[in-house]
Design an enzyme around this catalytic site. Sequence first.
Site, mmCIF file in Angstrom:
data_model
loop_
_atom_site.group_PDB
_atom_site.id
_atom_site.type_symbol
_atom_site.label_atom_id
_atom_site.label_comp_id
_atom_site.label_asym_id
_atom_site.label_seq_id
_atom_site.Cartn_x
_atom_site.Cartn_y
_atom_site.Cartn_z
ATOM 1 N N ARG A 7 -6.168 14.778 30.360
ATOM 2 C CA ARG A 7 -7.130 14.273 30.454
ATOM 3 C C ARG A 7 -7.270 12.890 29.312
ATOM 4 O O ARG A 7 -6.371 12.357 29.173
ATOM 5 C CB ARG A 7 -7.236 15.338 29.130
ATOM 6 C CG ARG A 7 -7.667 17.167 29.332
ATOM 7 C CD ARG A 7 -8.041 17.801 28.189
ATOM 8 N NE ARG A 7 -9.411 17.599 27.562
ATOM 9 C CZ ARG A 7 -10.957 18.882 28.206
ATOM 10 N NH1 ARG A 7 -10.499 18.846 28.869
ATOM 11 N NH2 ARG A 7 -11.816 18.571 27.659
ATOM 12 N N HIS A 15 -19.117 11.421 23.860
ATOM 13 C CA HIS A 15 -19.065 12.411 22.297
ATOM 14 C C HIS A 15 -19.249 11.284 21.564
ATOM 15 O O HIS A 15 -19.661 9.914 21.896
ATOM 16 C CB HIS A 15 -18.367 13.251 22.129
ATOM 17 C CG HIS A 15 -17.818 14.331 23.051
ATOM 18 N ND1 HIS A 15 -19.215 15.568 23.115
ATOM 19 C CD2 HIS A 15 -16.990 14.634 24.077
ATOM 20 C CE1 HIS A 15 -19.057 16.399 24.643
ATOM 21 N NE2 HIS A 15 -18.059 15.629 24.964
ATOM 22 N N CYS A 52 -21.296 14.541 28.546
ATOM 23 C CA CYS A 52 -19.969 14.657 29.726
ATOM 24 C C CYS A 52 -20.419 15.893 30.463
ATOM 25 O O CYS A 52 -20.529 15.944 31.643
ATOM 26 C CB CYS A 52 -19.403 15.651 28.607
ATOM 27 S SG CYS A 52 -17.632 15.699 28.745
#
Lengths: 508, 251
Positions: free
Chosen positions: B136, B203, B102
């Site tokens: 997002r 993640h 990330c």
Amino acid sequence: MTTSNGSETVFQSVAVDNVSMPAAHSPPPHEGFNHEDGTGAGVATPGGATARARLRDAAAAAAALAAGRLSRTMRAGGGSSLPGVLVESLSPGFIARRAARLADGVVAVSGTNGKTTTASMIRVILRQEGLSTVGNESGANLKRGIATALVDARSNATVGVFEVDEAALVSLMPALRPRLVVLTNMFRDQLDRFGEVERVAELLRGACERLPDDGYVIANVDDPLLWHTVEGFRRIGFGVRRPSVSPTSGAGSPGIDPGAEPTPCPRCGAPLNYEERTIGHLGVVRCTRCSMRSATPDYEARVLIRDGLRSIVLDVAGVPLTLSTGGLHNAYNAAAAIAAAGVLGISPTRSVTALESFRPRFGRAEELQANGRPVWLALMKNPAAAAALIPEIAEDPRVGAVVVSVNDLVADGRDISWIWDVDFERLATAGVPLIPSGTRAPDVAVRLKYAGADPLPASRAPADAIRAATDACPPGKQAVVMATYTAMLDIRRAFLGDRAVRLLDVRS
Amino acid sequence: MTGIGPGMGGPDLIIAHLYPDLLRTYGDRGNLITLVRRAEWRGFSVRVVGVTRDERIPARANLVLIGGGSDRLQAIVGPDLVARRPELEELTAHDAVIFGICGGYQLLGDFYVAADGRSMPGLGMLDITTGPGKGRIIGRVRAQATLYGDTFECVGFENHGGRTLLRTSSATPLASVPHGQGNNGADGTEGAVQGNVVGTYLHGPVLPATPAFADALLRRALAPRTKGAPLEPLNDRLEEEAHALARTLRR
């Protein structure tokens, strides 16, 4: 400003850290305002309109209550918030008008962890003072949950104590017009919902900007980012000190709770040194570069004796307090409640007396009976909650088995990455049987395996997991369940049946 | 610099964990735990070294792990990390693997433009650039990956504001995303690989439920010691159950 029996004033003038509260006979914050337009903007409307709005509110409340009862009877679920949804659509502005009728005002409790317990503790203190309170006691903390609480409120209620979701607080400020906003802490929680912790800070700051001029922010001085966030507001700080602990410092020091938030200095970004650490990133800090350092709390709880999840003995302003619910997190909750009460004119001595009788509720480390055995049920909604629970569980010789139940519904957070930030390694060293459970039981099993444990087979259904735990638990010991939000609701439903229904749909 | 594990006698694997105090978004530590355990279970000795600002990465590190963080935290570590390019190039020249997740992935690229429009230079070790996008990218991901000759399915969770583009053919996508948004939500790619530098948005954390990914990284990082020999298989029943469950979940 009177107590429920109409005799004596409670909210007296106090001086806290050179800031004085309004005198006893000054009007309560809402008096003199008219909230008829539902925004709290104070636009005067003719008396006829007021009367009509009141009638409409009463009718809407009656209809909403009936619908809520029907929903519960039919076991359709959603009984907790349905009346609130209905009443705000039948009578827009209901929350603002009903909140304005609370002569002693409103206290709003927000932050990541500890909202329900802190609000509950504040209510216990206020009730002991003879006040009739209203609040969203089941933890339904969005607009509709608060509307539901106001529908359900006793007609003689004079003070509201509401826990409010961090994101919902800004938009509810005009309607609730709280005289106090209590902010517990800011931990990572539901990042899939909020994005980043900094976003939560912005939301809370925005809410504080909407406080009335005579309002106060009660905030955790041990949370460096939170305390920095409320800088510039009329703020009262609370904190927890544990004198026996040796200081830890430095970024990469071993022994730091792996779930701790990244904590660069909120002012300049340099590393912080910890003189003392309590839970995660909470503690007493000093910046390695600039002059930033933790403030001295106005209300400080010193830890005297810890006894697992069962109890904790604190010293609050020289007064000993035995809480019947253990863990450092509850020391914070008590300190926050005592601080809020203090700003409302109630002395720590009186607050301590009230909190001695406080009992945990709704899965915040409550004791249930399952399969003829006592079972502790503890809410583990994020790494910070787990960080508070695990030392108490791992060090408690009375614990004979632990269920770790993780769900991934919206209210739990759909991303369960955080289980890798939890110090399950420490739980594994306790050597007790561990049972993975919840909708993500297989992921919990992997987490426990990599923590060095040899978990028992995963049981997705809570009743099966608790059966496995009581079976594995040696005689004379008790099982502990650590559960995420909806996992906790599942467990309560499995054991309490209809009595747990009011906890449904706390979050959308 | 703080070491965990056996310090003397030359461990088989040295893992440098960069900015453990700052880049530690949601569960990134799970990747570290997974790499350590899966090496140890095969009998390799492992040393983990946390390296934060102004500390040196051990010269003999075999694997460098860089996690993610918010824009604020990335801005804080950015200058320190970018100054490490010579240090990191020295390591990759000695076959060390660099793995970024990330925010760490974004900073391995040429530059990164944050949501507020501020541009920060990256390490320039992956030919990628990252800019802001609308909204997002959040949700569960399944991705078909190829890494160092192994193919496997990754399961994870993506949560990022930046949109990443692979700029040259030197960087190849780590995976395709039939189920998820990946690098930019447009070209169906996820992550990037350029020699010994590997980056991903996933993640979850991605490695515990994708043991094949962990093993591909380990095999490459251990190559100086094992000459690239296959790693001994492990009992992955629990990991496979978690992976199988993740495959059934809605985005």
